[in-house]
Design a protein around this motif. Structure first.
Motif, PDB file in Angstrom:
ATOM      1  N   THR A   1      -0.895  19.713  10.146  1.00 37.12           N
ATOM      2  CA  THR A   1      -1.785  18.745  10.265  1.00 37.12           C
ATOM      3  C   THR A   1      -2.196  18.071   8.745  1.00 37.12           C
ATOM      4  OG1 THR A   1      -2.359  19.396  12.467  1.00 37.12           O
ATOM      5  CG2 THR A   1      -3.909  17.975  11.428  1.00 37.12           C
ATOM      6  N   TYR A   2      -2.684  19.064   8.154  1.00 34.71           N
ATOM      7  CA  TYR A   2      -3.039  18.850   6.828  1.00 34.71           C
ATOM      8  C   TYR A   2      -2.026  18.101   5.953  1.00 34.71           C
ATOM      9  CZ  TYR A   2      -6.928  21.611   8.440  1.00 34.71           C
ATOM     10  OH  TYR A   2      -8.005  22.184   9.229  1.00 34.71           O
ATOM     11  N   SER A   3      -0.852  18.550   6.101  1.00 28.83           N
ATOM     12  CA  SER A   3       0.197  18.170   5.433  1.00 28.83           C
ATOM     13  C   SER A   3       0.702  16.807   5.713  1.00 28.83           C
ATOM     14  CB  SER A   3       1.523  19.024   5.476  1.00 28.83           C
ATOM     15  OG  SER A   3       1.205  20.273   4.949  1.00 28.83           O
ATOM     16  N   LEU A   4       0.570  16.507   6.874  1.00 27.31           N
ATOM     17  CA  LEU A   4       0.821  15.112   7.626  1.00 27.31           C
ATOM     18  C   LEU A   4      -0.359  14.053   6.735  1.00 27.31           C
ATOM     19  CD1 LEU A   4       1.749  15.310  11.361  1.00 27.31           C
ATOM     20  CD2 LEU A   4       3.096  14.450   9.607  1.00 27.31           C
ATOM     21  N   VAL A   5      -1.566  14.374   6.755  1.00 27.35           N
ATOM     22  CA  VAL A   5      -2.392  13.571   6.145  1.00 27.35           C
ATOM     23  C   VAL A   5      -1.860  13.225   4.600  1.00 27.35           C
ATOM     24  CG1 VAL A   5      -4.902  13.611   5.522  1.00 27.35           C
ATOM     25  CG2 VAL A   5      -4.386  14.353   7.710  1.00 27.35           C
ATOM     26  N   VAL A   6      -1.488  14.326   3.978  1.00 29.64           N
ATOM     27  CA  VAL A   6      -1.155  14.119   2.665  1.00 29.64           C
ATOM     28  C   VAL A   6      -0.135  13.040   2.455  1.00 29.64           C
ATOM     29  CG1 VAL A   6      -0.551  15.145   0.466  1.00 29.64           C
ATOM     30  CG2 VAL A   6      -2.020  16.381   1.805  1.00 29.64           C
ATOM     31  N   VAL A   7       1.019  13.219   3.136  1.00 27.49           N
ATOM     32  CA  VAL A   7       2.039  12.624   3.055  1.00 27.49           C
ATOM     33  C   VAL A   7       1.850  11.282   3.675  1.00 27.49           C
ATOM     34  CG1 VAL A   7       4.273  12.439   3.826  1.00 27.49           C
ATOM     35  CG2 VAL A   7       3.876  14.494   3.321  1.00 27.49           C
ATOM     36  N   MET A   8       1.156  10.825   4.644  1.00 31.27           N
ATOM     37  CA  MET A   8       1.078   9.566   5.025  1.00 31.27           C
ATOM     38  C   MET A   8       0.036   8.725   4.407  1.00 31.27           C
ATOM     39  SD  MET A   8       1.884   9.921   9.236  1.00 31.27           S
ATOM     40  CE  MET A   8       2.705   8.398   9.467  1.00 31.27           C
ATOM     41  N   ASP A   9      -1.058   9.593   4.029  1.00 30.57           N
ATOM     42  CA  ASP A   9      -2.131   8.742   3.152  1.00 30.57           C
ATOM     43  C   ASP A   9      -1.261   8.245   1.662  1.00 30.57           C
ATOM     44  OD1 ASP A   9      -4.005   9.091   4.652  1.00 30.57           O
ATOM     45  OD2 ASP A   9      -5.021  10.728   3.480  1.00 30.57           O
ATOM     46  N   ALA A  10      -0.429   9.094   1.268  1.00 31.99           N
ATOM     47  CA  ALA A  10       0.302   8.824  -0.088  1.00 31.99           C
ATOM     48  C   ALA A  10       1.255   7.513   0.208  1.00 31.99           C
ATOM     49  CB  ALA A  10       1.269   9.917  -0.297  1.00 31.99           C
ATOM     50  N   VAL A  11       1.898   7.306   1.381  1.00 33.51           N
ATOM     51  CA  VAL A  11       2.698   6.290   1.599  1.00 33.51           C
ATOM     52  C   VAL A  11       1.624   4.937   1.564  1.00 33.51           C
ATOM     53  CG1 VAL A  11       3.832   5.047   3.360  1.00 33.51           C
ATOM     54  CG2 VAL A  11       4.368   7.329   3.160  1.00 33.51           C
ATOM     55  N   VAL A  12       0.621   5.173   1.948  1.00 31.14           N
ATOM     56  CA  VAL A  12      -0.523   3.881   1.853  1.00 31.14           C
ATOM     57  C   VAL A  12      -0.628   3.627   0.375  1.00 31.14           C
ATOM     58  CG1 VAL A  12      -2.679   3.021   2.372  1.00 31.14           C
ATOM     59  CG2 VAL A  12      -1.375   4.040   4.063  1.00 31.14           C
ATOM     60  N   LEU A  13      -0.894   4.718  -0.385  1.00 36.69           N
ATOM     61  CA  LEU A  13      -1.245   4.480  -1.801  1.00 36.69           C
ATOM     62  C   LEU A  13       0.067   4.082  -2.819  1.00 36.69           C
ATOM     63  CD1 LEU A  13      -3.214   7.889  -2.580  1.00 36.69           C
ATOM     64  CD2 LEU A  13      -4.152   5.594  -2.453  1.00 36.69           C
ATOM     65  N   ILE A  14       1.077   4.405  -2.242  1.00 35.45           N
ATOM     66  CA  ILE A  14       2.260   3.981  -3.047  1.00 35.45           C
ATOM     67  C   ILE A  14       2.711   2.413  -2.788  1.00 35.45           C
ATOM     68  CG2 ILE A  14       4.919   4.147  -3.111  1.00 35.45           C
ATOM     69  CD1 ILE A  14       4.282   7.252  -2.613  1.00 35.45           C
ATOM     70  N   CYS A  15       2.262   2.032  -1.559  1.00 35.82           N
ATOM     71  CA  CYS A  15       2.405   0.667  -1.056  1.00 35.82           C
ATOM     72  C   CYS A  15       1.304  -0.234  -1.802  1.00 35.82           C
ATOM     73  CB  CYS A  15       2.031   0.461   0.632  1.00 35.82           C
ATOM     74  SG  CYS A  15       3.401   1.193   1.556  1.00 35.82           S
ATOM     75  N   ALA A  16       0.135   0.369  -2.014  1.00 35.00           N
ATOM     76  CA  ALA A  16      -0.961  -0.306  -2.961  1.00 35.00           C
ATOM     77  C   ALA A  16      -0.516  -0.574  -4.167  1.00 35.00           C
ATOM     78  CB  ALA A  16      -2.203   0.316  -2.929  1.00 35.00           C
ATOM     79  N   LEU A  17       0.020   0.761  -4.808  1.00 35.88           N
ATOM     80  CA  LEU A  17       0.523   0.413  -6.139  1.00 35.88           C
ATOM     81  C   LEU A  17       1.790  -0.363  -6.553  1.00 35.88           C
ATOM     82  CD1 LEU A  17       0.518   4.247  -7.047  1.00 35.88           C
ATOM     83  CD2 LEU A  17      -0.962   2.248  -8.164  1.00 35.88           C
ATOM     84  N   ILE A  18       2.799  -0.802  -5.470  1.00 35.43           N
ATOM     85  CA  ILE A  18       3.953  -1.496  -5.441  1.00 35.43           C
ATOM     86  C   ILE A  18       3.452  -3.098  -4.901  1.00 35.43           C
ATOM     87  CG2 ILE A  18       6.088  -1.864  -4.826  1.00 35.43           C
ATOM     88  CD1 ILE A  18       6.459   1.113  -4.509  1.00 35.43           C
ATOM     89  N   LEU A  19       2.874  -3.350  -3.930  1.00 35.92           N
ATOM     90  CA  LEU A  19       2.653  -4.391  -3.102  1.00 35.92           C
ATOM     91  C   LEU A  19       1.395  -5.187  -3.850  1.00 35.92           C
ATOM     92  CD1 LEU A  19       3.488  -3.465   0.519  1.00 35.92           C
ATOM     93  CD2 LEU A  19       4.936  -4.432  -1.011  1.00 35.92           C
ATOM     94  N   ASN A  20       0.289  -4.655  -4.013  1.00 39.79           N
ATOM     95  CA  ASN A  20      -0.828  -5.343  -4.586  1.00 39.79           C
ATOM     96  C   ASN A  20      -0.402  -5.989  -5.668  1.00 39.79           C
ATOM     97  OD1 ASN A  20      -1.682  -4.060  -2.258  1.00 39.79           O
ATOM     98  ND2 ASN A  20      -3.809  -3.503  -3.309  1.00 39.79           N
ATOM     99  N   PRO A  21      -0.198  -5.634  -6.707  1.00 40.94           N
ATOM    100  CA  PRO A  21       0.323  -6.362  -7.974  1.00 40.94           C
ATOM    101  C   PRO A  21       1.269  -7.497  -7.592  1.00 40.94           C
ATOM    102  CG  PRO A  21       0.557  -3.903  -8.395  1.00 40.94           C
ATOM    103  CD  PRO A  21       0.569  -4.032  -7.015  1.00 40.94           C
ATOM    104  N   LEU A  22       2.314  -7.222  -6.836  1.00 44.43           N
ATOM    105  CA  LEU A  22       3.386  -8.460  -6.353  1.00 44.43           C
ATOM    106  C   LEU A  22       2.605  -9.547  -5.534  1.00 44.43           C
ATOM    107  CD1 LEU A  22       6.284  -6.314  -5.318  1.00 44.43           C
ATOM    108  CD2 LEU A  22       5.996  -7.362  -7.257  1.00 44.43           C
ATOM    109  N   ALA A  23       1.618  -9.072  -4.844  1.00 42.81           N
ATOM    110  CA  ALA A  23       0.804  -9.878  -4.139  1.00 42.81           C
ATOM    111  C   ALA A  23      -0.099 -10.731  -5.016  1.00 42.81           C
ATOM    112  CB  ALA A  23      -0.109  -9.444  -2.969  1.00 42.81           C
ATOM    113  N   LYS A  24      -0.689 -10.406  -5.974  1.00 41.37           N
ATOM    114  CA  LYS A  24      -1.514 -10.845  -6.925  1.00 41.37           C
ATOM    115  C   LYS A  24      -0.569 -12.038  -7.695  1.00 41.37           C
ATOM    116  CE  LYS A  24      -4.767  -8.286  -8.388  1.00 41.37           C
ATOM    117  NZ  LYS A  24      -5.528  -7.228  -9.368  1.00 41.37           N
ATOM    118  N   ARG A  25       0.558 -11.497  -8.291  1.00 42.68           N
ATOM    119  CA  ARG A  25       1.278 -12.662  -9.008  1.00 42.68           C
ATOM    120  C   ARG A  25       1.709 -13.616  -7.934  1.00 42.68           C
ATOM    121  NH1 ARG A  25       3.646  -7.928 -11.607  1.00 42.68           N
ATOM    122  NH2 ARG A  25       5.194  -7.850 -10.352  1.00 42.68           N
TER     123      ARG A  25
END
Length: 221
Positions: free
Chosen positions: A194-218
Motif C-alpha cells: 500500500t505504502y509503496s503504491l503511494v510512492v510510485v504513483m505520486d512519483a508519476v504525477v511529479l514526473i509529469c509536472a516536471l516534464i509537462l508544465n514547462p512545455l505547457a508554459k512555452r
C-alpha cells in the motif's frame, strides 16, 4: 533487518506527520485560488474511502500507533478536499458541501468501527482472510484513485489544480511508513505494498509536472 521498536515508531511518526500535513497544501491551494479545476474529485473521495479500509486493517492488525492514526487523518483531510471540489468545482452551496462532508465522515467512521468488531473475532481465531481483504482492497483503491487524476493530466496536458507539494509530502509519507515496517518484528507485506503504491504513483504525477508544465508554459507564450 532486526526488529527495533524505537526506529519503527520514530519512522512511523515521521510518516504520520507527512500524511497529516500532506493535504494541507492542497486544501490551501484550492481555498486560495477558489478553484479545484484539474483536481479529480474521485481521487480525493476514493482516497478517503481507502483510508477507512486501511484503518480497519491497521487497527485489527495492531500496527504501531502512528500507522493506526495515519489512515484516520488521511481520510478526514481527503474528505475536506472532496468537499472543496463540491463547493468550488460543482458550485454547490457552502451548507450543502459541509453537510456532504459531515455525512461521508460519519458514515465512514460508523463503517470502520462496525468492520473492526466484525473482523476481529475471525482474526483472533487465526483466520487472516477478512483482515487481509481490507488491506488489499485499500491498496487497490489507492491505485485506482489516481487513474482519474492521470486523466485530468492527460486532458489538460499539464499538472494543474493538484498541488505538487502535496504530492511530494504524500510520497515522503509513504517512504517513511515503508521504512517503519522494515523495523517491525514481522514485515507487513500488505501495508508495505500500500505504502509503496503511494510512492510510485505520486512519483508519476511529479514526473509529469516536471516534464509537462514547462512545455505547457512555452505553448502559452
Amino acid at each position: 533487518m532486526p526488529a527495533n521498536a524505537a526506529a519503527e515508531n520514530a519512522l512511523g511518526t515521521i510518516g504520520t506527520v507527512c500524511w497529516t500535513i500532506q493535504l494541507v497544501p492542497q486544501i490551501w491551494k484550492s481555498w486560495r485560488t477558489k478553484s479545484t479545476e484539474g483536481l479529480s474529485e474521485w481521487l480525493v473521495l476514493l482516497w478517503g474511502v481507502s483510508g477507512v479500509t486501511l484503518g480497519v486493517y491497521a487497527i485489527v492488525q495492531d500496527l504501531n500507533i502512528p500507522l493506526i492514526l495515519q489512515p484516520q487523518l488521511f481520510s478526514a483531510l481527503s474528505y475536506v478536499c472532496w468537499a472543496q471540489c463540491q463547493y468550488y468545482g460543482r458550485k454547490r452551496s457552502k451548507l450543502a458541501s459541509v453537510a456532504m462532508y459531515a455525512t461521508v465522515t460519519l458514515v465512514s467512521a460508523g463503517f470502520e468501527v462496525g468492520m473492526i468488531y466484525a473482523v476481529r473475532p475471525a482474526y483472533n481465531s487465526g483466520n487472516m482472510r477478512p483482515v487481509q481483504f481490507f488491506g488489499i482492497f485499500s491498496s487497490v483503491l489507492i491505485a485506482i484513485a489516481l487513474l482519474p487524476q492521470y486523466w485530468e493530466i492527460y486532458k489538460y496536458k499539464e499538472v494543474i489544480g493538484i498541488s505538487t507539494l502535496f504530492m511530494l509530502v504524500d510520497m515522503l509519507g509513504g517512504v517513511f511508513s515503508d521504512l517503519s515496517l522494515a523495523f517491525k518484528e514481522k514485515f507487513d507485506v500488505v501495508a508495505g505494498v500500500t505504502y509503496s503504491l503511494v510512492v510510485v504513483m505520486d512519483a508519476v504525477v511529479l514526473i509529469c509536472a516536471l516534464i509537462l508544465n514547462p512545455l505547457a508554459k512555452r505553448r502559452r507564450k
